[in-house]
Design a protein around this motif. Structure first.
Motif, short mmCIF file in Angstrom:
data_model
loop_
_atom_site.label_atom_id
_atom_site.label_comp_id
_atom_site.label_asym_id
_atom_site.label_seq_id
_atom_site.Cartn_x
_atom_site.Cartn_y
_atom_site.Cartn_z
N ARG A 130 0.84 -1.21 0.00
CA ARG A 130 0.00 0.00 0.00
C ARG A 130 0.86 1.26 0.00
NH1 ARG A 130 -3.99 -0.08 4.75
NH2 ARG A 130 -4.77 1.78 3.72
N VAL A 131 1.94 1.22 0.81
CA VAL A 131 2.85 2.37 0.87
C VAL A 131 3.48 2.63 -0.51
CG1 VAL A 131 5.16 2.95 1.73
CG2 VAL A 131 3.37 2.31 3.33
N MET A 132 3.68 1.56 -1.27
CA MET A 132 4.27 1.72 -2.60
C MET A 132 3.19 1.95 -3.66
SD MET A 132 7.20 -1.15 -2.20
CE MET A 132 8.32 -0.66 -3.47
N ALA A 133 2.02 2.38 -3.21
CA ALA A 133 0.90 2.76 -4.08
C ALA A 133 0.42 1.62 -4.95
CB ALA A 133 1.29 3.97 -4.94
N VAL A 134 0.50 0.40 -4.40
CA VAL A 134 0.00 -0.77 -5.13
C VAL A 134 -1.16 -1.36 -4.32
CG1 VAL A 134 0.57 -3.10 -5.93
CG2 VAL A 134 2.23 -1.25 -6.19
N ASN B 85 -2.84 6.83 -3.09
CA ASN B 85 -1.92 6.13 -4.00
C ASN B 85 -1.17 7.11 -4.89
OD1 ASN B 85 -2.22 3.61 -2.99
ND2 ASN B 85 -3.75 2.96 -4.48
N LYS B 89 3.22 7.78 -4.35
CA LYS B 89 4.28 7.59 -5.36
C LYS B 89 5.46 8.51 -5.09
CE LYS B 89 1.11 5.96 -8.86
NZ LYS B 89 0.26 6.33 -9.98
N ASN B 109 12.74 -6.71 -5.16
CA ASN B 109 12.18 -5.84 -4.12
C ASN B 109 12.51 -4.38 -4.39
OD1 ASN B 109 10.86 -6.79 -1.41
ND2 ASN B 109 12.20 -8.47 -2.03
N PHE B 112 10.70 -3.03 -7.43
CA PHE B 112 9.23 -3.14 -7.42
C PHE B 112 8.51 -1.82 -7.75
CE2 PHE B 112 5.03 -3.47 -5.46
CZ PHE B 112 4.61 -4.68 -5.99
N GLY B 113 8.85 -0.77 -7.02
CA GLY B 113 8.20 0.53 -7.24
C GLY B 113 8.43 1.06 -8.64
N GLN B 116 6.32 -0.84 -11.11
CA GLN B 116 4.89 -0.58 -10.99
C GLN B 116 4.50 0.80 -11.53
OE1 GLN B 116 2.39 -2.65 -9.85
NE2 GLN B 116 3.90 -4.27 -9.72
N HIS B 117 5.38 1.78 -11.33
CA HIS B 117 4.96 3.16 -11.58
C HIS B 117 5.76 3.95 -12.60
CE1 HIS B 117 2.28 2.50 -8.31
NE2 HIS B 117 3.24 2.33 -7.44
#
Lengths: 255, 261
Positions: A130-134, B85, B89, B109, B112-113, B116-117
C-alpha cells in the motif's frame, strides 16, 4: 433473555459485516481485472491450478470408483447394468466433480492463499504494498481469483474423464459391464450440459475459494497464531459456502 | 482556516491537533507538528506512546479520528485510497521489520516501485537497482532472497527499496530496533547520507536516542499521546521536563551524541 438476544444480534451483525467485506473485496478485485498482471495471473494458474491436478485426479478417480462399486452391483441385480456408465457420468459431472474439486481446492489452494497473504499481512508486507501505491486487490486478489476461476473448470474436465474411467474399471470388475455398454449408456442418456453445468459450478467454487482465501489472509491478526486461525477459517468458510452455493446452482442449472 | 492552520499547510508535513482512539483508548490526544522541506524530524518516546500510529497516519495506513494532516499543502486526512496512492508515489517508508517481499529477490524488491509506476526499460531499472544497492553497501546481492539476509541487511534493502523511486518524503519506523550497535550505526550513517544526498524530508520514529540525536535536525518527544517537548537536539538535551530528562538520560549512551552537521 436480553443478554442472549444481544449476543445473537452481535453474532448476526459480525457475520453480516464479514459477508459484506468479502463482497466488497470481490468487487474491488472485479473492477481491477483490466489492470491485472497477466504474468502474475499465469504464475498463479500454475501454482493454484496445475499443481492441484494430482490431488484432484486421485480424489475424483476414487470417487468414481466408489460410486460404481455402490451402483454397479445393485443395478446388475435390477437388470439395469447397461445404465451404470450414464449414472456414474451424470453424478460425477453434475455433482461429485464440482463438489470434490471445490473441497479439495479449498483445502489445498484456499489454505495456501490465506497462509501466504496472512503471513504477508502480519509481516507488514501488505502495508509495504500500500505504501508503494500498489493495491492489494489488484496485485494479490485479482490474479488469484482469475487463476482459480479459470483453472477449476480445467481441473473439472480432467476429473470428469478420470472419474468416469475409474467408474468403468470398477463396473467392469464387479458387475461385468462391458466398455461398449458403459460408453453407449453415456452416449444415450447424457447430454453435454451434464458436464458443462458442473464446470460452471467449478467456476463459482473457484471464485469462492480464492475470494474467501484472500479475505481471510488480508484480515489475519496477531502473528503466527492469527495466520493459523485465518487459514482454518478460510477452509471451513469456503467449504460451507461451496455446499450452500452448490444447492442453489443445482436448482438453477438442473431443475 | 485559522492563521495557524494556514502556516501548517505551507510546510512539507504539518499535523494539526491530530487524535486517534481505538474504542475508549486514546492513543493520540491532540498532536501538532510541522516539518519543513528537506528537514529530518525524529519522533521519540517510549513504546506504546503513539509514535508509530502517528507515522502510519502520515502515509495513509491509519486514519485519524480527529484533527488534520497536510502534506505539501494538501489536506490528506480525508483522502480516499486512490488519492493516497497518487501521493504515495512520491513517498517512501522503511518498516520496523523491513517488510521485504519474501517471495521476491532483493533486486526485485528494490525494482518493485519502479516496475509498478514508471515506464523505464528493464535495463534502466536494473541499472538503478545496482546503483541503489551499491549506495547501501550491498552491491552484488541482487539475486539473494530476503531469507538469506541478516536483519541489518534486510533493513538496508528496505531503505534501498524506499529510495529507489527518489521520494520527496521518507518515513522511518524504528529503523535501528533490534540491531546490534555496529549494524545500527551503519543504518544511521545511511540515513545521514540519504539526507545529505537526496535532501529528502524525513520523519524518523525511534526510541534509539543515539539514532535520533545523530540523524535528526529536530526532535519531538511524544508521551501518552501528547508532544511534551520539541526542538533541536541541543535544545532537547537541555530540556528541563522531568519525563524528557529521564527518558533521554536513561536511553543515551555514555558521553551522548549531538548531530553537529
Amino acid at each position: 433473555m436480553g443478554k442472549i438476544a444481544a449476543r445473537v444480534g452481535r453474532w448476526v451483525m459480525n457475520k453480516s459485516a464479514g459477508t459484506g467485506s468479502v463482497a466488497i473485496l470481490f468487487w474491488q478485485a472485479l473492477v481491477s481485472f483490466p489492470d491485472v498482471s497477466i504474468r502474475e495471473t499465469i504464475k498463479q494458474m500454475t501454482k493454484l491450478g496445475v499443481d492441484s491436478l494430482p490431488i484432484v485426479v486421485v480424489t475424483t478417480t476414487a470417487a468414481g470408483m466408489v460410486f460404481a462399486v455402490q451402483t454397479a452391483q445393485e443395478f446388475a441385480k435390477l437388470g439395469a447394468s447397461d445404465s451404470v456408465g450414464a449414472i456414474v457420468t451424470i453424478a460425477m459431472g453434475r455433482e461429485l466433480v464440482p463438489i470434490l474439486s471445490g473441497v479439495v481446492v479449498a483445502g489445498r489452494v484456499g489454505a495456501a492463499i490465506t497462509a501466504e497473504i496472512g503471513s504477508m499481512k502480519v509481516t507488514e508486507q501488505i502495508d509495504a504494498l500500500r505504501v508503494m501505491a500498489v493495491s492489494p486487490a489488484v496485485y494479490l486478489v485479482a490474479p488469484r481469483i482469475l487463476a482459480c476461476v479459470l483453472m477449476l473448470p480445467v481441473l473439472g474436465i480432467f476429473a470428469n474423464v478420470v472419474g468416469s474411467w475409474g467408474g468403468y474399471f470398477v463396473a467392469h470388475a464387479y458387475a461385468g459391464v462391458t466398455s461398449y455398454s458403459y460408453l453407449n449408456s453415456i452416449k444415450v442418456f447424457c447430454v453435454p450440459f451434464d458436464i458443462v453445468g458442473g464446470l460452471i459450478k467449478c467456476m463459482f467454487f473457484g471464485c469462492i475459494v480464492a475470494t474467501v482465501g484472500c479475505h481471510k489472509g488480508l484480515n489475519a491478526v496477531s502473528g503466527a497464531e492469527g495466520v493459523g486461525i485465518a487459514t482454518t477459517g478460510s477452509v471451513v468458510l469456503s467449504i460451507i459456502m461451496i455446499f450452500i452455493t452448490n444447492y442453489f446452482l443445482s436448482v438453477l442449472l438442473y431443475v | 482556516m485559522s492563521r495557524e492552520a494556514v502556516f501548517l499547510a505551507e510546510r512539507a508535513i504539518s499535523v494539526n491537533n491530530v487524535q486517534m482512539a481505538y474504542g475508549a483508548a486514546k492513543v493520540l490526544k491532540g498532536v501538532s507538528l510541522a516539518i519543513d522541506k528537506g528537514e529530518v524530524l525524529a519522533i521519540i518516546g517510549p513504546s506504546g506512546s503513539g509514535k508509530s500510529t502517528l507515522l502510519r497516519m502520515l502515509i495513509g495506513l491509519s486514519k485519524p479520528t480527529g484533527g488534520s494532516i497536510f502534506i505539501n499543502g494538501r489536506q490528506v486526512d480525508s483522502f480516499s485510497e486512490k488519492e493516497w496512492n497518487r501521493l504515495r508515489k512520491s513517498m517512501g517508508m522503511v518498516f520496523q521489520y523491513s517488510a521485504l517481499f519474501d517471495s521476491m529477490t532483493v533486486g526485485d524488491n528494490v525494482a518493485f516501485g519502479l516496475r509498478q509506476h514508471t515506464d523505464k526499460t528493464n535495463e534502466e531499472i536494473l541499472s538503478i537497482v545496482e546503483k541503489t544497492l551499491e549506495t547501501i553497501g550491498l552491491a552484488g546481492y541482487s539475486g539473494y532472497m530476503p531469507g538469506q539476509l541478516s536483519g541489518g541487511m534486510k533493513k538496508r534493502v528496505s531503505l534501498a527499496r524506499a529510495i529507489a523511486t527518489t521520494p520527496e518524503i521518507l518515513l522511518y519506523d524504528e529503523p535501528t530496533a533490534g540491531l546490534d550497535p555496529v549494524v545500527a550505526d551503519v543504518i544511521n550513517n545511511l540515513m545521514l547520507e540519504t539526507k545529505k544526498r537526496m535532501k529528502v524530508t524525513s520523519v524518523l520514529v525511534t526510541h534509539d536516542m543515539y539514532s535520533a540525536f545523530m540523524v535528526a535536525d529536530r526532535i519531538a518527544m511524544i508521551h501518552e499521546g501528547l508532544i511534551i517537548a520539541e526542538g533541536t537536539p541541543a535544545e532537547i538535551l537541555k530540556c528541563e521536563h522531568e519525563i524528557v530528562k529521564t527518558f533521554i538520560h536513561k536511553a543515551m549512551p555514555p558521553g551522548g551524541i549531538i548531530n553537529e552537521q
